[in-house]
Write a protein that holds these residues in place. Structure first.
Motif, mmCIF file in Angstrom:
data_model
loop_
_atom_site.group_PDB
_atom_site.id
_atom_site.type_symbol
_atom_site.label_atom_id
_atom_site.label_comp_id
_atom_site.label_asym_id
_atom_site.label_seq_id
_atom_site.Cartn_x
_atom_site.Cartn_y
_atom_site.Cartn_z
ATOM 1 N N MET A 96 -4.157 -6.705 -0.159
ATOM 2 C CA MET A 96 -5.297 -7.339 0.523
ATOM 3 C C MET A 96 -4.995 -8.813 0.781
ATOM 4 S SD MET A 96 -8.440 -5.572 -1.545
ATOM 5 C CE MET A 96 -8.729 -3.809 -1.351
ATOM 6 N N CYS A 207 -3.589 7.563 -4.299
ATOM 7 C CA CYS A 207 -4.226 6.525 -5.120
ATOM 8 C C CYS A 207 -4.359 7.077 -6.533
ATOM 9 C CB CYS A 207 -5.603 6.198 -4.543
ATOM 10 S SG CYS A 207 -6.651 5.394 -5.763
ATOM 11 N N GLU A 235 -9.928 8.779 -0.329
ATOM 12 C CA GLU A 235 -8.640 8.900 -1.027
ATOM 13 C C GLU A 235 -8.667 10.037 -2.050
ATOM 14 O OE1 GLU A 235 -8.079 5.038 -2.682
ATOM 15 O OE2 GLU A 235 -7.804 4.097 -0.729
ATOM 16 N N SER A 249 -15.787 5.094 3.189
ATOM 17 C CA SER A 249 -15.180 3.908 2.577
ATOM 18 C C SER A 249 -16.168 3.296 1.592
ATOM 19 C CB SER A 249 -14.861 2.880 3.657
ATOM 20 O OG SER A 249 -16.054 2.240 4.076
HETATM 21 P P1 13P Z 1 -11.994 0.599 0.925
HETATM 22 O O1 13P Z 1 -11.283 0.172 2.137
HETATM 23 O O2 13P Z 1 -12.876 1.787 1.130
HETATM 24 O O3 13P Z 1 -12.719 -0.542 0.307
HETATM 25 O O4 13P Z 1 -10.910 1.105 -0.132
HETATM 26 C C1 13P Z 1 -9.908 0.283 -0.633
HETATM 27 C C2 13P Z 1 -9.297 0.854 -1.815
HETATM 28 O O5 13P Z 1 -8.364 0.338 -2.361
HETATM 29 C C3 13P Z 1 -9.853 2.102 -2.289
HETATM 30 O O6 13P Z 1 -9.159 2.566 -3.356
#
Ligand code: 13P
Ligand code: SF4
Length: 359
Positions: A96, A207, A235, A249
């Motif tokens: 990020m 993940c 995920e 999300s």
């Molecule tokens: P989001 O984009 O839905 O916030 O997810 C990011 C993430 O790392 C989920 O494991």
């Protein structure tokens, strides 16, 4: 470094709005430790023209106490692109922070702990993507933002869990093809494949937090809390999503809970999600299992304050890589924001199983 740790009446007053949000999640004793750090972080932030972008998986004292912008990966990327602060502190994981740096090459981007990684980001390298492109010439490469800048540099367009279907369909249309490479999350790829006619080539990444949820977790919840609404992150494995009421999300889950106000809700995702939303939706009971992301949990108030005061740890990217990665991230940002369904009761998740090509 020694910081002012006294819970003075001034600190108490300054942090009262955040306390109102977290008082059901954090004990008064813990707050006496958090509040002085929050007050200092917010002061140093103003002095240095810094902004804190905090992901939905941050702990409640970070999320409500010091986050200037809170949200999902897509929201954080959009906010980084818009921000006019001099310094960005990424309260989230390393990919990020890299995304913020890619979008804001002239800003100082700091991550409070360099070890805040991600199992998806570490599942694939730029060299892997070059080999995939050799194997599938002419197909567009869509890459989940949960990847390194090296991987993004090999990519045509990025996506997040909020817009993956939209991006895949856009790429297929732009390239005039019926097949798209969507990497590196196998489960996000399966989830997308179930919602589009575009064929998907995927990578076997996952993940480590969401892969642990099972259909049995959901079945147990259905028996114990028959009225509860179950929301899962894309995920998660396909069968978990099929058993849930909604998949979206982290921002879409928040929106769902805020708009629908279910009496009881299960969030099949990282544990802090429920704690963070709870402050804004009194009357909603959050129940059920959750898993902790060890990488997200490396970020603390103390290392955020360290990051601001010492201006550490700076995220840098080779400009040649950043320039190529920017094209992919910017293309995603330039697409219209994904439509968040207005009536979630119509959005019964997924349905059919669709085969993907797994490399
Ligand atoms: P989001 O984009 O839905 O916030 O997810 C990011 C993430 O790392 C989920 O494991
Ligand atoms: Fe990566 Fe999963 Fe943690 Fe998100 S929750 S940062 S995808 S390991």
């Amino acid at each position: 470094m020694a910081y002012d740790v006294e819970f003075t009446p001034e600190v108490e007053a300054l942090t009262a709005p955040a306390w109102a949000k977290v008082k059901d999640q954090v004990t008064p004793l813990e707050w006496r430790v958090h509040a002085p750090l929050i007050a200092q972080i917010n002061r140093v932030k103003r002095e240095k023209n810094a902004v804190i972008l905090a992901h939905n998986y941050m702990t409640p004292e970070i999320f409500h106490g010091v986050g200037d912008y809170v949200g999902d990966s897509l929201g954080l990327a959009r906010e980084a692109a818009r921000s006019d602060a001099k310094i960005i502190v990424q309260a989230g994981v390393h990919f990020m922070a890299e995304t913020s740096k890619v979008l804001c090459p002239d800003k100082t981007v700091l991550i409070p702990d360099l070890r805040a990684g991600c199992s998806l980001a570490s599942s694939i390298t730029g060299a892997d993507v070059r080999l995939i492109k050799q194997r599938y010439p002419g197909l567009p490469v869509v890459t989940y933002v949960n990847t390194t800048a090296d991987v993004k540099a090999e990519t045509d367009i990025c996506c997040t869990s909020a817009n993956a279907v939209q991006v895949v369909e856009w790429a297929a249309k732009e390239w005039g093809v019926d097949k798209v490479i969507l990497i590196p999350d196998e489960y996000l790829a399966r989830n997308v494949a179930a919602q589009t006619d575009i064929k998907i080539v995927a990578w076997k990444g996952s993940c480590e937090v969401h892969v642990r949820f099972t259909v049995d977790d959901i079945a147990e919840m259905r028996v114990a809390y028959p009225g509860a609404e179950i929301l899962a992150h894309p995920e998660c494995p396909e069968e978990v999503l099929n058993a849930a009421d909604f998949a979206g999300s982290t921002a879409a889950m928040t929106d769902y809970v805020e708009k629908r106000r279910p009496k009881q809700v299960v969030l099949i995702t990282e544990c802090s999600m429920a704690s963070n939303i709870a402050g804004d939706v009194p009357g909603v009971q959050f129940i059920g299992p959750c898993n902790m992301c060890p990488h997200m949990k490396r970020i603390t108030l103390r290392n955020i304050l360290d990051a601001l005061v010492k201006e550490q740890f700076e995220v840098t990217i080779d400009p040649a890589i950043a320039d190529r990665a920017r094209l992919a991230v910017q293309r995603m940002i330039d697409l219209p924001p994904p439509a968040i369904p207005a009536r979630y009761d119509l959005v019964k998740a997924r349905g059919h199983h669709v085969d993907i090509e797994l490399i």
